[in-house]
Motif scaffolding. Sequence first.
Motif, PDB file in Angstrom:
ATOM      1  N   GLY A   1      11.574   8.605 -23.626  1.00  0.00           N
ATOM      2  CA  GLY A   1      13.418   9.754 -23.556  1.00  0.00           C
ATOM      3  C   GLY A   1      12.996   9.316 -25.055  1.00  0.00           C
ATOM      4  N   GLU A   2      14.808   8.861 -25.173  1.00  0.00           N
ATOM      5  CA  GLU A   2      15.289   8.100 -26.379  1.00  0.00           C
ATOM      6  C   GLU A   2      14.370   7.123 -27.080  1.00  0.00           C
ATOM      7  N   ARG A   3      13.614   5.903 -26.554  1.00  0.00           N
ATOM      8  CA  ARG A   3      13.381   5.008 -27.268  1.00  0.00           C
ATOM      9  C   ARG A   3      11.995   5.170 -27.940  1.00  0.00           C
ATOM     10  N   GLU A   4      12.363   3.932 -29.105  1.00  0.00           N
ATOM     11  CA  GLU A   4      10.770   4.016 -29.544  1.00  0.00           C
ATOM     12  C   GLU A   4       9.570   3.891 -28.743  1.00  0.00           C
ATOM     13  N   GLU A   5       9.698   2.608 -27.638  1.00  0.00           N
ATOM     14  CA  GLU A   5       8.031   2.629 -26.679  1.00  0.00           C
ATOM     15  C   GLU A   5       8.787   2.972 -25.475  1.00  0.00           C
ATOM     16  N   MET A   6       7.404   3.274 -24.920  1.00  0.00           N
ATOM     17  CA  MET A   6       7.173   3.828 -23.931  1.00  0.00           C
ATOM     18  C   MET A   6       6.499   2.012 -23.395  1.00  0.00           C
ATOM     19  N   GLN A   7       7.590   2.152 -22.747  1.00  0.00           N
ATOM     20  CA  GLN A   7       7.894   0.043 -22.403  1.00  0.00           C
ATOM     21  C   GLN A   7       6.413   0.742 -20.301  1.00  0.00           C
ATOM     22  N   ASP A   8       7.192   1.677 -19.513  1.00  0.00           N
ATOM     23  CA  ASP A   8       7.037   1.791 -18.681  1.00  0.00           C
ATOM     24  C   ASP A   8       5.030   2.221 -18.642  1.00  0.00           C
TER      25      ASP A   8
ATOM     26  N   GLY B   1      11.913  -5.774 -23.213  1.00  0.00           N
ATOM     27  CA  GLY B   1      11.837  -6.819 -24.313  1.00  0.00           C
ATOM     28  C   GLY B   1      10.316  -6.498 -24.826  1.00  0.00           C
ATOM     29  N   GLY B   2       9.801  -5.420 -24.259  1.00  0.00           N
ATOM     30  CA  GLY B   2       8.250  -5.173 -25.038  1.00  0.00           C
ATOM     31  C   GLY B   2       7.738  -4.368 -23.369  1.00  0.00           C
ATOM     32  N   ALA B   3       6.209  -4.617 -23.817  1.00  0.00           N
ATOM     33  CA  ALA B   3       5.611  -3.334 -22.794  1.00  0.00           C
ATOM     34  C   ALA B   3       4.594  -4.378 -22.068  1.00  0.00           C
ATOM     35  N   ARG B   4       4.724  -5.624 -22.784  1.00  0.00           N
ATOM     36  CA  ARG B   4       3.291  -6.215 -22.467  1.00  0.00           C
ATOM     37  C   ARG B   4       3.699  -6.848 -20.649  1.00  0.00           C
ATOM     38  N   ALA B   5       4.280  -6.760 -20.472  1.00  0.00           N
ATOM     39  CA  ALA B   5       4.644  -7.185 -19.147  1.00  0.00           C
ATOM     40  C   ALA B   5       4.253  -6.078 -17.849  1.00  0.00           C
TER      41      ALA B   5
ATOM     42  N   LYS C   1       2.116 -17.157 -29.884  1.00  0.00           N
ATOM     43  CA  LYS C   1       2.920 -17.854 -30.996  1.00  0.00           C
ATOM     44  C   LYS C   1       3.118 -16.672 -31.838  1.00  0.00           C
ATOM     45  N   PRO C   2       4.413 -16.097 -32.042  1.00  0.00           N
ATOM     46  CA  PRO C   2       5.484 -17.195 -31.429  1.00  0.00           C
ATOM     47  C   PRO C   2       5.686 -16.420 -29.501  1.00  0.00           C
ATOM     48  N   ALA C   3       6.268 -17.152 -28.880  1.00  0.00           N
ATOM     49  CA  ALA C   3       5.886 -16.940 -27.003  1.00  0.00           C
ATOM     50  C   ALA C   3       6.606 -15.488 -27.418  1.00  0.00           C
ATOM     51  N   TRP C   4       5.915 -14.657 -25.754  1.00  0.00           N
ATOM     52  CA  TRP C   4       6.462 -13.462 -25.339  1.00  0.00           C
ATOM     53  C   TRP C   4       7.445 -13.291 -24.906  1.00  0.00           C
ATOM     54  N   LYS C   5       8.455 -12.517 -24.998  1.00  0.00           N
ATOM     55  CA  LYS C   5       9.312 -12.966 -24.312  1.00  0.00           C
ATOM     56  C   LYS C   5       9.658 -11.088 -22.816  1.00  0.00           C
ATOM     57  N   ASP C   6       8.629 -10.976 -22.864  1.00  0.00           N
ATOM     58  CA  ASP C   6       8.852  -8.724 -22.233  1.00  0.00           C
ATOM     59  C   ASP C   6       9.127  -9.650 -20.718  1.00  0.00           C
ATOM     60  N   GLY C   7       9.561  -9.120 -19.761  1.00  0.00           N
ATOM     61  CA  GLY C   7       9.317  -8.615 -18.730  1.00  0.00           C
ATOM     62  C   GLY C   7       9.301  -7.280 -17.837  1.00  0.00           C
ATOM     63  N   SER C   8       8.985  -6.982 -16.620  1.00  0.00           N
ATOM     64  CA  SER C   8       9.072  -5.674 -15.641  1.00  0.00           C
ATOM     65  C   SER C   8       9.643  -5.814 -14.804  1.00  0.00           C
TER      66      SER C   8
ATOM     67  N   SER D   1      17.922  -8.880 -11.468  1.00  0.00           N
ATOM     68  CA  SER D   1      17.679 -10.924 -11.313  1.00  0.00           C
ATOM     69  C   SER D   1      16.538 -10.995 -10.535  1.00  0.00           C
ATOM     70  N   ARG D   2      15.547 -10.126 -10.809  1.00  0.00           N
ATOM     71  CA  ARG D   2      14.530 -10.155 -10.203  1.00  0.00           C
ATOM     72  C   ARG D   2      13.100  -9.837 -11.228  1.00  0.00           C
ATOM     73  N   SER D   3      12.389 -10.162 -11.624  1.00  0.00           N
ATOM     74  CA  SER D   3      11.166  -9.696 -12.380  1.00  0.00           C
ATOM     75  C   SER D   3       9.863  -9.835 -12.553  1.00  0.00           C
ATOM     76  N   PHE D   4       8.830  -9.544 -13.070  1.00  0.00           N
ATOM     77  CA  PHE D   4       7.775 -10.503 -14.181  1.00  0.00           C
ATOM     78  C   PHE D   4       8.217 -10.644 -15.406  1.00  0.00           C
ATOM     79  N   GLY D   5       7.461 -12.106 -15.572  1.00  0.00           N
ATOM     80  CA  GLY D   5       8.064 -12.187 -17.202  1.00  0.00           C
ATOM     81  C   GLY D   5       8.889 -12.738 -17.197  1.00  0.00           C
ATOM     82  N   ASP D   6      10.016 -12.340 -18.400  1.00  0.00           N
ATOM     83  CA  ASP D   6      11.300 -12.808 -18.316  1.00  0.00           C
ATOM     84  C   ASP D   6      11.175 -14.590 -18.541  1.00  0.00           C
ATOM     85  N   GLY D   7       9.933 -15.272 -18.960  1.00  0.00           N
ATOM     86  CA  GLY D   7      10.163 -17.075 -18.826  1.00  0.00           C
ATOM     87  C   GLY D   7      11.377 -17.193 -19.191  1.00  0.00           C
ATOM     88  N   GLN D   8      12.114 -16.921 -19.943  1.00  0.00           N
ATOM     89  CA  GLN D   8      13.690 -17.829 -20.571  1.00  0.00           C
ATOM     90  C   GLN D   8      14.281 -17.854 -19.643  1.00  0.00           C
ATOM     91  N   TYR D   9      14.571 -16.494 -18.369  1.00  0.00           N
ATOM     92  CA  TYR D   9      15.146 -16.663 -17.538  1.00  0.00           C
ATOM     93  C   TYR D   9      14.737 -17.079 -16.107  1.00  0.00           C
TER      94      TYR D   9
END
Length: 308
Positions: free
Chosen positions: A28-35, A67-71, A122-129, A206-214
């Motif tokens: 799509g128009e995203r800079e990164e493929m996060q799927d 928030g990234g592709a890592r999760a 470091k810093p902690a990853w904030k990715d979710g999926s 409201s449900r996901s993998f990752g997203d540690g801060q939430y």
Amino acid sequence: MDLFDDLPEPTQTSGLPVLKGYVAARRGEREEMQDAHVLLPDMSSCLSALPGQVTRVSYFAVFDGHGGARASRFAAEHLHHNLSKKFPSGDTENVDKLIKKCLLDTFKQTDEDFLKKASSQKPAWKDGSTATCVLVVDDMVYVANLGDSRAVLCRLEAAAADGQRRLVTLALSKEHNPTMYEERMRIQRAGGTVRDGRVLGVLEVSRSFGDGQYKRCGVISSPDLRRCQLTANDRFIILACDGLFKVFSADEAVKFVLNILQEGSVEQRAGLTEEEVRFEAACQQLASEAVRRGCADNVTVILVSVGF
């Protein structure tokens, strides 16, 4: 039945369905493929043993990262291996109940493992999926999902009095949006808030993998589970991230695929049957059409053909 959200009772069939998976991914128009995605039409190589009465297990999954592709990549890499380790084996009673527990435990462990890895960086990853996973055990489909990726089944009901077969689109998953009453209540009980349809005004699911801060705000990794027995009336399953469903309703997506499957002549391709060429084309064109309709998000579509 309180174990699963069961879908309509099917007509009985003989023999196992033949499943084939096709995938199309667009940035799509995203800079990164996060799927991320996984297609395992035959998962038996991952399983040490199957329950006595089970012949085949298949697994298809789509993960939509934010928030990234890592999760999403972590879940794609690890979830089916965790599932394999927990999958019931031997002469077991009540396989349905054990598969439900296996899926719940697998999602919990996959999330915990990712959060542990994310917090150690470091810093902690904030990715979710998000996650939508389709597990087919012989002719029974189990769907476990988090977030707003979805799975739908195309069923052509038996002919009516006028000889026409009726198209039915069955939702196999349940979306998790912070504005939904139960989801919002859980978030608020945990001390979180929902603003502008998002958790803390930021997170859309409201449900996901990752997203540690939430996670302390009521965002959980417990999937909804549905099951549905496949029938000779079933044609295909679509799994896709919300990028597709922002520009297609479930019915529109099913009809779009059916139209391509029913088109006239198709170009022959070495090593593929005519039906495989049609399904491959339908999958690719569905993803491309979502982008053409203005979806700026990543779009990943898995199309699973069902044949008896």
